[in-house]
Write a protein that holds these residues in place. Structure first.
Motif, short mmCIF file in Angstrom:
data_model
loop_
_atom_site.label_atom_id
_atom_site.label_comp_id
_atom_site.label_asym_id
_atom_site.label_seq_id
_atom_site.Cartn_x
_atom_site.Cartn_y
_atom_site.Cartn_z
N ASN A 381 81.10 32.17 70.94
CA ASN A 381 80.71 33.41 70.82
C ASN A 381 81.30 34.54 70.13
OD1 ASN A 381 78.47 32.23 72.43
ND2 ASN A 381 79.53 32.71 74.35
N LEU A 382 82.44 34.29 69.78
CA LEU A 382 83.39 35.38 69.16
C LEU A 382 83.43 34.92 67.64
CD1 LEU A 382 86.43 35.15 71.54
CD2 LEU A 382 84.72 36.99 71.36
N GLY A 383 84.06 35.70 67.02
CA GLY A 383 84.35 35.18 65.51
C GLY A 383 84.27 36.83 64.88
N GLY A 384 84.91 36.59 63.55
CA GLY A 384 84.95 37.85 62.75
C GLY A 384 85.33 39.27 63.53
N LEU A 385 86.61 39.21 64.26
CA LEU A 385 86.93 40.46 64.77
C LEU A 385 88.04 40.89 64.07
CD1 LEU A 385 86.66 38.84 68.50
CD2 LEU A 385 85.43 40.84 67.66
N TRP A 386 88.54 40.41 62.99
CA TRP A 386 89.85 41.03 62.69
C TRP A 386 89.89 42.13 62.21
CZ3 TRP A 386 91.20 41.52 57.38
CH2 TRP A 386 90.49 41.16 56.46
N ARG A 387 88.60 42.61 61.53
CA ARG A 387 88.70 43.96 60.90
C ARG A 387 88.58 44.87 62.19
NH1 ARG A 387 87.47 44.76 55.49
NH2 ARG A 387 86.41 42.54 54.95
N LYS A 388 87.85 44.69 63.31
CA LYS A 388 87.60 45.69 64.30
C LYS A 388 88.80 45.67 65.39
CE LYS A 388 82.41 44.76 64.57
NZ LYS A 388 81.75 43.67 65.05
N LEU A 389 89.44 44.47 65.59
CA LEU A 389 90.61 44.66 66.53
C LEU A 389 91.87 44.43 65.61
CD1 LEU A 389 88.92 42.50 69.37
CD2 LEU A 389 88.76 44.90 69.12
N PRO A 390 92.24 45.39 64.85
CA PRO A 390 93.47 44.96 64.15
C PRO A 390 94.77 44.71 64.81
CG PRO A 390 92.77 47.37 64.09
CD PRO A 390 91.74 46.85 64.66
N ASN A 462 78.07 40.65 72.16
CA ASN A 462 79.24 41.10 72.44
C ASN A 462 80.57 41.07 71.37
OD1 ASN A 462 78.52 41.34 75.14
ND2 ASN A 462 79.30 39.54 75.74
N ALA A 463 80.53 40.35 70.79
CA ALA A 463 81.52 40.23 69.66
C ALA A 463 81.13 41.16 68.73
CB ALA A 463 81.62 38.73 69.16
N ARG A 464 79.73 41.32 68.19
CA ARG A 464 79.44 42.11 67.28
C ARG A 464 79.80 43.85 67.68
NH1 ARG A 464 75.53 38.49 65.97
NH2 ARG A 464 74.30 39.06 67.67
N HIS A 465 79.64 44.08 69.00
CA HIS A 465 79.91 45.37 69.54
C HIS A 465 81.26 45.52 70.02
CE1 HIS A 465 75.50 45.09 69.63
NE2 HIS A 465 75.58 46.13 68.71
N ALA A 466 82.33 45.07 69.56
CA ALA A 466 83.76 45.01 69.86
C ALA A 466 84.22 46.36 69.80
CB ALA A 466 84.35 43.91 69.48
N GLU A 467 85.06 46.78 70.92
CA GLU A 467 85.54 48.08 70.80
C GLU A 467 87.05 48.01 70.95
OE1 GLU A 467 83.86 49.98 74.04
OE2 GLU A 467 81.69 50.01 73.10
N ALA A 468 87.72 48.42 70.03
CA ALA A 468 89.10 48.24 70.10
C ALA A 468 89.81 49.15 70.95
CB ALA A 468 89.79 48.69 68.79
N GLY A 469 90.60 48.58 71.64
CA GLY A 469 91.48 49.12 72.85
C GLY A 469 92.28 50.24 72.28
#
Lengths: 634, 203, 102
Positions: A381-390, A462-469
């Motif tokens: 269910n994840l993927g493509g997060l590298w831009r959002k969670l550097p 969930n993965a599309r709406h990831a919020e970086a800490g």
């Protein structure tokens, strides 16, 4: 300018300074535990976190001062606080031993522990029971410090059981779900099996040598036994049994993957960086016994090799990112056992240290991903997060590089390469080949993890709406651990030369370069294969689609079916036996007894009429009967 | 002296019978006073005048006056005496009396074994002996008696309070529980209200 | 006849005690219950005095003093309870105060 600094360092290295600082390292976390436990939930979130993080932070400062003093004067010191038990000649003391090995462990526990505590302050935001969380975490740090500082096996055992308890408490931290409770039970019971072995091993050593003091045991053992004696082999095997349970090695490894039910900082601290390496510490600490027991030592290496292969394959077929990391932890501890098995104790401890850095980094980054993606931890269910969670991506890349032993730039390369070289120098080609296959697997599953989590397209809302800490508590631990996971971390040399014997490959250089080259080539080819398999073909799950691959995937996904095996051979027969015993005759006798008591109770409660005159009559009847019998007898 | 002992003993027994068999409380109290005076006489005949004096002053005087006060305060009247008469049926008293008789016979049979072999000659036992003993080795007994009287005083003044039955003091319920850190649930006062009809159980 | 045998004094005490006990068992009115208790206590005191004079020792009198103290304490507490009973139930029948029935 240099004068006061030198004076300061000299002061730190004195026995008085050590005597003052060493107890502080475990008393501070204990104080934190007690404050939090007795606050009964009246502290606010910030205050609880402050106490929890602060106590471990101060312990880390004390450890730093100890390390500075130790660097100035590297003499082992023992601080005796008080006599714990006094039974005849048997007087184990609460006594702390500071030497290179315990200082290294202390540094890992308090340093990495502090960073993880700090990260937890961010991770646990908005969760109920933060006070409980930090109470257990501080108690864990306290127990773990006792484990590594204790100068006798009994104190070590106290810490050993204490960390087991905290592990259980923290795995079942989210106790509202019964599955978490069962995972806690599983961890507790399986490690308990190992603990029984350890306890019997302690009894054996005590009955033969008359002491539990580790230094004395190591001195007396060579005089009492020839190498390869049955008794010393037995003692070494029993100690090994304890280490296997705690360090999740074959065949007592099944609990670690389920232990991921706890909060992610717990997995980072207990089930990756510190507690599970206690077995490695135990064997390194008791190296004198293992030196006398070649069979047990060889078994240690063999189990390490088997575990690292088994766990490597299992990690390939997991979809939960924390389970991937759990199996990779097993696999890396397998490397440490392999190093112990070839007699390279210092290399094992070195890998323990670097592993603590990069595995803590990986787990904390995983925690960052999980919280950012609203508690989604399945790679499907994840993927493509590298831009959002550097920052988390950076953590995964640096930690993953160290895990996969990326040549030259990562800490993991130096320690793992050292292990392979020691295996070759000890002339254990089988173990070397297992280690190389394991390195290939490590590269594969690490890149699969990174690609599956961060690349491709987001596969759920969930993965599309990831919020970086954000924030200090989130960023600082990741950055510090990332720095330590690079080659900079490998520059920290544990001061082990006086404590542990030199490994077979120490001081030998012939062929070292070749091993380094081979290891680097294996790691790089593994990465290339992973990129081709999972990256370019996007087939990281496709193994499951067709016949043979699907079967293998299922087998690896369930970690070679050990759970099922234990279920069928141990749990089910036991449950059947219990069901049989539940309805036996002896039980009926006790039931009858209970029924009788109830009946008599019912009858007697009738006599409680509440009427005073009735009571008076009863008393008079009793008195008359007593007097009558007296009159008749006399 | 012997004759005086037996006569006053007989008087004591008869007066006591009068106490336990009399329906009227006032008459019962008076019979009891007679019984106590008779026992005081027994003390004199046995040669314990100090005890006899105490018996008259404390027992027959102070304690019985207390009983008389209470009887007068309650002002029970004729109806209560009638009720007593109803309760005094043979089937109520025959059983207990038989039981007490058995007990008495047992006691007498135990006493009548002729192994005491002592005769009370009537030699004086003065207050001096009791005093030196009491304020010498048995001082603890004085403390004990003082403590007992204090406890009785406190208990009597607490139990004997005539608090209005319908509305007990609110202060008794709203005492702080001491758990200042645990916020009181809002239903706490409501529960207190609902228990107020049963509040007469709180003294 | 010269002097009273000690048995006689003790039998008198036992008789008074048995009478008090009898009253305690069959009277329902609390005033009479309390008076029966007084009789029993008094009988116990009598036994002490008889023993004390029989052996020519002052201990009997000292114990009688304690018994008298006890009787005074008992009477005050008992009468307070009696007043409370009457206040609650408008009767002196102690059988009504039987809420402790098991």
């Amino acid at each position: 300018m240099m004068e006061p600094l030198t004076t300061f360092l000299t002061t730190l290295s004195t026995a008085q300074a050590t005597a003052a600082l060493l107890p502080l390292t475990f008393l501070l976390p204990l104080a934190g535990t007690l404050i939090l436990a007795f606050s009964r939930g009246t502290l606010s979130y910030r205050l609880s976190a402050l106490v929890g993080v602060g106590s471990v932070g101060l312990a880390a400062v004390a450890t730093l001062l100890l390390a500075l003093g130790f660097a100035a004067d590297a003499a082992p010191q023992t601080v005796t606080l008080w006599t714990w038990i006094a039974v005849g000649d048997f007087t184990p003391r609460i006594s702390l031993a500071l030497d290179g090995l315990s200082l290294t462990m202390l540094g890992v526990i308090t340093g990495v522990g502090f960073l993880i505590h700090l990260f937890a302050a961010w991770y646990m935001r908005g969760e109920a029971g933060i006070t409980r969380f930090y109470t257990y975490m501080n108690l864990f740090v306290f127990s773990m410090i006792l484990l590594v500082l204790g100068d006798n096996l009994l104190l070590l055992f106290l810490g050993w059981e204490g960390v087991g308890l905290c592990s259980y408490l923290l795995i079942s931290y989210y106790y509202q779900h019964s599955a978490n409770g069962w995972a806690g039970f599983k961890a507790f019971i399986i490690t308990r099996i190992g603990d029984v072995f350890l306890a019997i091993g302690m009894f054996l050593l005590f009955s033969r040598l008359g002491t539990l003091n580790i230094t004395e045991i190591l001195e007396l053992a060579p005089k009492a036994w020839q190498a390869g004696d049955t008794t010393v082999e037995l003692a070494a095997f029993l100690l090994l049994g304890g280490a296997l349970g705690k360090s999740a090695q074959l065949p007592l490894h099944t609990w670690l993957a389920d232990a991921m039910a706890g909060p992610t900082p717990v997995s980072a601290l207990i089930h990756a960086a510190t507690m599970v390496t206690a077995g490695v510490y135990l064997i390194a600490r008791m190296h004198g016994i293992f030196e006398l027991a070649p069979l047990a030592l060889y078994t240690t290496g063999l189990i390490g090799a088997l575990t690292l292969l088994m766990a490597g394959f299992a990690a390939l077929a997991q979809t939960d990112i924390k389970r991937v990391l759990a199996y990779s932890t097993m696999s890396q501890i397998g490397y440490m056992f392999l190093a112990l098995g070839v007699g390279a104790y210092d290399t094992a401890i070195f890998h323990l240290m670097t592993h603590a850095f990069f595995k803590a980094l990986l787990f904390l980054s995983a925690g960052a991903v999980i919280v950012s993606c609203h508690h989604e931890q399945d790679m499907r269910n994840l993927g493509g997060l590298w831009r959002k969670l550097p920052l988390a991506y950076m953590g995964f890349v640096v930690g993953g590089a160290a895990l996969a032993a990326l040549p030259l730039v990562s800490a993991g390369f130096y320690s793992k390469d050292e292990i392979l070289w020691q295996a070759l120098a000890a002339d254990q080609q089988g173990l070397l080949i297992a280690g190389l296959i394991g390195a290939l697997l490590t590269s594969l599953y690490t890149l699969r993890l990174i690609i599956g989590t961060f690349h491709g397209t987001a596969k759920s809302a969930n993965a599309r709406h990831a919020e970086a800490g954000r924030g200090f508590a989130h960023g600082l631990p990741l950055v510090v651990l990332a720095v330590l996971s690079t080659f900079l971390g490998a520059w920290i040399t544990p001061p082990l030369s006086g404590v542990l014997p030199a490994g077979p490959g120490d001081g030998v250089t012939a062929g070292h370069g070749a091993v380094e080259l081979i290891a680097a080539a294996v790691a790089l080819s593994g990465m290339a294969l992973a990129v081709w398999l999972f990256g370019l073909k996007r087939g990281w799950l496709r193994l499951a689609d067709h016949g043979m691959g699907a079967g293998l995937w299922q087998l690896w996904h369930h970690a070679w079916g050990f759970d099922m095996l234990y279920d069928w051979t141990l749990v089910r027969p036991y449950r059947g036996l219990v069901a049989l015993l539940k309805s036996d005759v002896v039980e009926g006798v006790f039931r009858l007894l209970a029924k009788l008591v109830r009946l008599v109770h019912l009858g007697l409660s009738r006599t409680q009429t509440g009427k005073l005159r009735g009571y008076a009559v009863t008393m008079v009847v009793g008195a008359t009967l007593i007097l009558l019998s007296l009159a008749l007898v006399i | 002296m012997e004759l005086a002992f037996y006569l006053s003993g007989l008087a004591a027994v008869l007066a006591t019978l009068g106490v336990i068999a009399n329906p009227n409380p006032v008459h019962g109290v008076l019979y009891l006073v007679v019984s106590l005076l008779a026992v005081a006489l027994v003390f004199f005949t046995l040669g314990a005048p100090f005890a006899g004096a105490l018996e008259i002053i404390v027992y027959a005087g102070a304690i019985m006056v207390l009983f008389v006060f209470v009887v007068m305060m309650l002002n029970l009247g004729q109806a209560a005496a009638e009720q007593e008469r109803l309760w005094l049926q043979p089937r109520t008293w025959i059983g207990p009396s038989l039981l007490a008789a058995v007990l008495l016979l047992t006691l007498i049979s135990l006493l009548w074994r002729d192994d005491i072999q002592r005769v009370i000659e009537g030699g004086e036992l003065t207050a001096k002996g009791a005093g030196t003993l009491l304020y010498g080795p048995w001082l603890l007994l004085v403390e004990l008696g003082a403590l007992l009287l204090l406890a009785a005083l406190v208990t009597a003044s607490h139990v004997g309070r005539t608090v209005p039955v319908a509305a007990p003091k609110p202060a008794a319920r709203d005492m702080p529980t001491g758990d200042a850190d645990q916020p009181q649930p809002p239903q706490q006062p409501a529960r207190g209200e609902s228990s107020s009809p049963a509040g007469k159980e709180v003294l | 006849m010269n002097g009273v045998p000690m048995e006689h004094g003790l039998v008198l005490a036992a008789t008074l005690f048995a009478l008090g006990l009898c009253g305690l068992m069959f009277r329902r009115n609390m005033i009479f219950v309390l008076m029966s208790l007084e009789i029993m206590l008094n009988a116990a005191g009598l036994a002490f005095i008889v023993a004390g004079t029989g052996w020519q020792q002052p201990q009997g009198q000292v114990m009688f003093l304690l018994v008298i103290t006890l009787a005074a304490a008992e009477a005050s507490v008992g009468l307070a309870l009696l007043i409370q009973l009457y206040h609650r139930f408008k009767t002196l029948n102690i059988d009504v105060a039987s809420r402790m029935r098991g």
